[in-house]
Design an enzyme around this catalytic site. Structure first.
Site, PDB file in Angstrom:
ATOM      1  N   ASN A   1       0.863  -1.171   0.000  1.00  0.00           N
ATOM      2  CA  ASN A   1       0.000   0.000   0.000  1.00  0.00           C
ATOM      3  C   ASN A   1       0.908   1.232   0.000  1.00  0.00           C
ATOM      4  O   ASN A   1       1.484   1.578   1.025  1.00  0.00           O
ATOM      5  CB  ASN A   1      -0.900  -0.025   1.249  1.00  0.00           C
TER       6      ASN A   1
ATOM      7  N   LYS B   1       0.104   4.315  -0.427  1.00  0.00           N
ATOM      8  CA  LYS B   1      -0.528   5.540   0.095  1.00  0.00           C
ATOM      9  C   LYS B   1      -0.215   6.715  -0.847  1.00  0.00           C
ATOM     10  O   LYS B   1      -0.223   6.519  -2.061  1.00  0.00           O
ATOM     11  CB  LYS B   1      -0.061   5.783   1.537  1.00  0.00           C
TER      12      LYS B   1
ATOM     13  N   HIS C   1      -9.619   1.338   4.731  1.00  0.00           N
ATOM     14  CA  HIS C   1      -8.333   1.587   5.393  1.00  0.00           C
ATOM     15  C   HIS C   1      -8.533   2.626   6.501  1.00  0.00           C
ATOM     16  O   HIS C   1      -9.296   3.577   6.333  1.00  0.00           O
ATOM     17  CB  HIS C   1      -7.289   2.071   4.379  1.00  0.00           C
TER      18      HIS C   1
ATOM     19  N   GLU D   1      -6.839   5.046   7.454  1.00  0.00           N
ATOM     20  CA  GLU D   1      -6.573   6.445   7.065  1.00  0.00           C
ATOM     21  C   GLU D   1      -7.775   7.031   6.322  1.00  0.00           C
ATOM     22  O   GLU D   1      -8.076   8.224   6.453  1.00  0.00           O
ATOM     23  CB  GLU D   1      -5.285   6.512   6.226  1.00  0.00           C
TER      24      GLU D   1
ATOM     25  N   GLU E   1      -5.577  -4.623  10.460  1.00  0.00           N
ATOM     26  CA  GLU E   1      -4.538  -3.616  10.648  1.00  0.00           C
ATOM     27  C   GLU E   1      -4.825  -2.817  11.917  1.00  0.00           C
ATOM     28  O   GLU E   1      -5.587  -1.835  11.871  1.00  0.00           O
ATOM     29  CB  GLU E   1      -4.502  -2.656   9.456  1.00  0.00           C
TER      30      GLU E   1
ATOM     31  N   GLY F   1       2.353   2.567  10.618  1.00  0.00           N
ATOM     32  CA  GLY F   1       3.299   3.665  10.453  1.00  0.00           C
ATOM     33  C   GLY F   1       3.984   4.082  11.744  1.00  0.00           C
ATOM     34  O   GLY F   1       4.632   5.125  11.809  1.00  0.00           O
TER      35      GLY F   1
ATOM     36  N   SER G   1       3.306  -1.861  10.258  1.00  0.00           N
ATOM     37  CA  SER G   1       4.753  -1.893  10.493  1.00  0.00           C
ATOM     38  C   SER G   1       5.395  -3.237  10.165  1.00  0.00           C
ATOM     39  O   SER G   1       6.317  -3.684  10.848  1.00  0.00           O
ATOM     40  CB  SER G   1       5.078  -1.469  11.938  1.00  0.00           C
TER      41      SER G   1
HETATM   42  P1  PGA Z   1       2.749   0.536   7.553  1.00  0.00           P
HETATM   43  O1  PGA Z   1       1.285   0.688   6.879  1.00  0.00           O
HETATM   44  O2  PGA Z   1       3.329  -0.762   7.035  1.00  0.00           O
HETATM   45  O3  PGA Z   1       3.522   1.740   7.109  1.00  0.00           O
HETATM   46  O4  PGA Z   1       2.534   0.479   9.026  1.00  0.00           O
HETATM   47  C1  PGA Z   1       0.444  -0.414   6.693  1.00  0.00           C
HETATM   48  C2  PGA Z   1      -0.883   0.037   6.101  1.00  0.00           C
HETATM   49  O5  PGA Z   1      -1.384   1.101   6.476  1.00  0.00           O
HETATM   50  O6  PGA Z   1      -1.459  -0.634   5.221  1.00  0.00           O
END
Ligand code: PGA
Length: 257
Positions: free
Chosen positions: A11, A13, A98, A100, A170, A176, A216
């Site tokens: 992903n 983003k 997601h 976000e 998640e 993140g 992460s």
């Molecule tokens: P990250 O994001 O690996 O940077 O923690 C995962 C995601 O949001 O799909």
């Protein structure tokens, strides 16, 4: 759509425009051999879908997905794109829900369900993202939140759609942050999700559901996470932006780790 497992999904983003995408694909393709025993799927920004498809022209094993779509097919929705447009640009997968999107753009459970429906109607494979915030976990609401997020979508789907939905667990506090769920945390949440899908759809659908872990994930922890019970793959944000690191992640589960 049959999904080879494990699934390694990237992903990106809001990273990598068309030229960055083309450069990434060239670099990654040189490091990653086609492998039928796994799925490798990229979710670039929608403006880079076409660049990805062109750069990956001779590598159909590098699959393509869209990060978000509007719930309508077309219309006066400035700035939005539809699932049909993403399919036209070469996408075969689509993310929905997601954290976000839920937090920054106000995607509610009902809207997420409508987007999953739309993805199916356009012939895309949806990946439903679910997960709890730190506060929800610490106040004992993990199961309530996952149940609500999954229930809202399953209630809107028909039988075939319920059978093929892919999930990504998640935990919001792990996205993140560098703070990864332990393999045991992931296994517990995946077990609960599977039971819940079993209760809401059917036990067979629950036991066969493809559930990815995200938050992460990096080369250093991929082997342990993938070995956790019920983890069928990963959805990787930050660490998927490095072609070398993501190629290392995509080799996991092959004995050599
Ligand atoms: P990250 O994001 O690996 O940077 O923690 C995962 C995601 O949001 O799909």
């Amino acid at each position: 759509m049959s999904v080879s497992q494990p699934v390694f999904a990237a992903n990106w983003k809001m990273h990598l425009g068309p030229s960055g995408t083309a450069a990434f694909v060239r670099d990654f393709a040189a490091r990653h051999e086609p492998a039928p025993d796994r799925s490798v799927v990229f979710f670039p920004p929608s403006i880079s879908l076409t660049a990805f498809r062109h750069a990956a022209g001779s590598r159909p094993d590098l699959q393509l997905g869209v990060q978000d779509v509007h719930q309508e097919r077309f219309g006066a929705h400035t700035g939005a794109i539809s699932a049909e447009m993403a399919a036209d640009a070469g996408a075969r997968w689509g993310l929905a829900g997601h954290s976000e999107r839920r937090r920054e753009f106000g995607d509610t459970d009902a809207l997420v369900a409508a987007k999953v429906k739309r993805l199916y109607e356009a012939g895309l494979q949806p990946v439903l993202c679910v997960g709890e915030t730190l506060d929800e976990r610490e106040t004992g609401r993990l199961e309530e939140v996952l149940s609500r997020q999954v229930g809202a979508v399953l209630a809107a789907l028909d039988g075939d759609e319920r059978e093929s939905l892919v999930y990504a667990y998640e935990p919001v506090w792990a996205i993140g942050t560098g703070r990864t769920a332990t393999p045991a945390d992931a296994a517990d949440a995946h077990r609960f999700l599977r039971e819940e899908i079993g209760r809401l759809a059917s036990p067979e659908i629950g036991s066969r559901a493809v559930i990815l872990y995200g938050g992460s994930v990096k080369p250093a922890n991929i082997a342990a996470l993938l070995a956790a019970e019920g983890v069928d793959g990963v959805l990787v944000g930050g660490a998927s932006l490095d072609p070398e690191g993501f190629a290392a992640i995509c080799k996991a589960g092959r004995g050599a780790g």
